[in-house]
Design an enzyme around this catalytic site. Structure first.
Site, PDB file in Angstrom:
ATOM      1  CD  GLU A 197     -46.573 -33.580 -32.264  1.00  0.00           C
ATOM      2  OE1 GLU A 197     -45.875 -32.931 -32.815  1.00  0.00           O
ATOM      3  OE2 GLU A 197     -46.412 -35.283 -32.414  1.00  0.00           O
ATOM      4  CG  ASP A 208     -44.200 -37.726 -30.699  1.00  0.00           C
ATOM      5  OD1 ASP A 208     -44.513 -36.547 -31.697  1.00  0.00           O
ATOM      6  OD2 ASP A 208     -43.675 -38.878 -31.676  1.00  0.00           O
TER       7      ASP A 208
END
Length: 517
Positions: free
Chosen positions: A235, A145
């Site tokens: 990401e 993330d």
């Protein structure tokens, strides 16, 4: 749960709201028994302020003193100010004052999500050990993330204006984040994480010691691990040149692939066929040789595909996505062409929306795309037996739910399932790619393997189009049939189509083929 699970108070346990470690083990076993892989969401940038590491860091208890990014205040005329002008993704200053420690701590997201200090080798070791903990439990990989936020420039320089329209000084988009995003050290950290994952992959072998013997514990550990590649994707909403660096380089591997967000960042319902062509080519032209592509069209942070492009075009977007070489990512509900749910101010729970205030929350809230999945026509669309869910269900759930679409002869869900089957075909797995633009608002994606081909044709425009495939250097065939058609098409699956005249209603799409099934 200040940011719905992205504020982690214990990296080695399960949030009780979602279950127990025993539940996790059962899930892992069930997933593997069906030949599937289990990938976890790993949050490397920050923890919760309720994590024991942060609590100890506040008190300067070794070795946690510098586990987080702490800085002294800037005093101006006796008034305390943050160290610089850095702002949070959620709005407002990225610095919060801590009375106990008498310093500011950095948080690029919620103030309850303090940034970890990756310049401290103890933090690096801790986070690698967290990866090993879950790898030892048999997970198959991780979605990393917000990796672009892991490091910041140590000079603490103010960030310059971006001059983007419609933002104020407390908004993240107001600045150009040259000192807080995609710093050089970030890429090396991802490469180090990849080394940890590779040590657990099926190619890993026990290493002999100086006497030529093997450590029994190491051999046993390797033998008992679930075999296969340990996968990693990253990401980062970053310039494509930086995104590509997450793949690795000539000497070291990074992510198996970074998320490709180009369909989210570069395309919308104003985009014509040339925009789509440029976007598709830009990924392949920038991707390092020998690497693997992927295509993301929606996720939990952006408005739904059906809301961004219109419901009528969802089937066509999926047809493009599935025919392109690379991995397909689908956000839950996009297979049903779910639309955003309008969330009133009094129903808003997302921190960026709340921080923006009543007059601007619609611009920043991620709640609309996070409303519950539409399972059926019962109370709360089958997501819950309660009429009160964490976010309101879409009011059209009685007509657009999964149960109904699965039962109908033709539906967005049926189109999607047909495309899943297509992804397994040798032509789509191994075939050559060609992208063609026969008209401003018509795009073709062609995959050819030997004498066989599949062809996606999408009318992105607002008017009826008739296409003559003979003019487009499409491989000739004695038979051209519809593999799958969009909900708004004049054709049905199995129809024969003339090369001379392919009819396309506005926003209609087809996958055509010469493959005889």
């Amino acid at each position: 749960m200040a940011d719905f699970g992205y504020d982690i108070s214990d990296y080695r346990n399960i949030e009780p709201l979602f279950g127990t470690m025993d539940d996790f083990d059962k899930l892992k076993t069930a997933v593997h028994s069906h030949g599937m892989k289990l990938i976890l969401d790993f949050v490397p940038n920050h923890s919760s302020d309720e994590h024991a590491w942060f609590q100890n860091s506040v008190q300067k208890i070794p070795p946690y003193t510098d586990y987080y990014v702490w800085r002294d205040a800037v005093m101006v005329d006796g008034v305390r100010h943050p160290p610089n002008n850095w702002v949070s993704f959620f709005g407002g200053s990225a610095w919060t004052w801590n009375d106990d420690r008498q310093q500011y701590y950095l948080h690029q997201f919620h103030h309850k999500q303090p940034d970890l200090n990756y310049r401290n080798p103890l933090v690096v070791k801790e986070m690698k050990d967290v990866l090993r903990f879950w790898l030892d439990k048999g997970v198959d990989g991780f979605r990393m993330d917000a990796v672009h936020t892991m490091f910041e420039d140590t000079r603490l320089l103010d960030e310059p204006r971006s001059f983007k329209v419609g933002f104020v000084a407390t908004d993240h988009e107001y600045y150009d984040h040259k000192y807080t995003l995609d710093q050089p050290e970030t890429f090396d950290m991802i490469y180090q994480f990849r080394e940890v994952l590779d040590s657990y992959s099926s190619s890993a072998r026990p290493q002999a010691n100086q006497d030529g013997d093997f450590d029994d514990d190491e051999v046993t550990s390797l033998m008992t691990r679930h075999v296969g590649t340990r996968f990693m994707t990253t990401e980062a909403y970053s310039p494509i040149s930086d995104v590509m660096r997450y793949y690795g380089n000539a000497t070291v591997d990074g992510a198996h692939f970074p998320f490709n967000f180009l369909f989210i960042t570069d395309l919308n319902r104003q985009s014509d066929a040339y925009d789509f062509e440029k976007t598709i080519h830009s990924w392949y032209l920038n991707m390092p040789e020998g690497k693997w592509a992927n295509w993301v069209i929606g996720n939990h942070d952006v408005h739904r595909v059906a809301s961004r492009f219109g419901e009528e075009l969802v089937d066509g977007i999926h047809m493009i996505q599935f025919l392109l070489p690379g991995t397909v990512f689908t956000y839950m509900g996009d297979e049903l062409a779910m639309e955003d749910t309008f969330i009133r101010w009094d129903e808003t729970v997302d921190p960026p929306g709340l921080n923006a205030g009543k007059d601007r929350y619609v611009q920043f809230s991620r709640d609309p795309e996070r409303s519950p999945f539409l399972w059926d026509g019962s109370v709360s669309a089958g997501f819950s037996t309660s009429k009160d869910t964490w976010l309101p269900v879409h009011p059209g759930y009685a007509e657009r739910n999964h149960e109904r679409q699965a039962a109908e002869p033709k539906s967005h869900f049926k189109v999607y399932r047909r495309l899943v089957d297509l992804k397994k075909h040798d032509v789509v797995k191994y075939g050559e790619l060609a992208v063609k633009v026969p008209a401003d608002w018509v795009i073709l994606v062609v995959r050819t393997y030997g004498e066989e081909f599949f062809l996606t044709v999408v009318n992105l425009g607002s008017h009826f189009e008739t296409l003559d495939l003979r003019k487009l250097e499409i491989p000739s065939a004695s038979k051209l049939v519809v593999y799958v058609s969009s909900m708004n098409s004049v054709y049905e699956e199995g129809d024969s189509v003339s090369f001379e005249e392919v009819h396309l209603r506005p926003k209609a799409a087809l996958v055509l083929t010469n493959v005889v099934s």
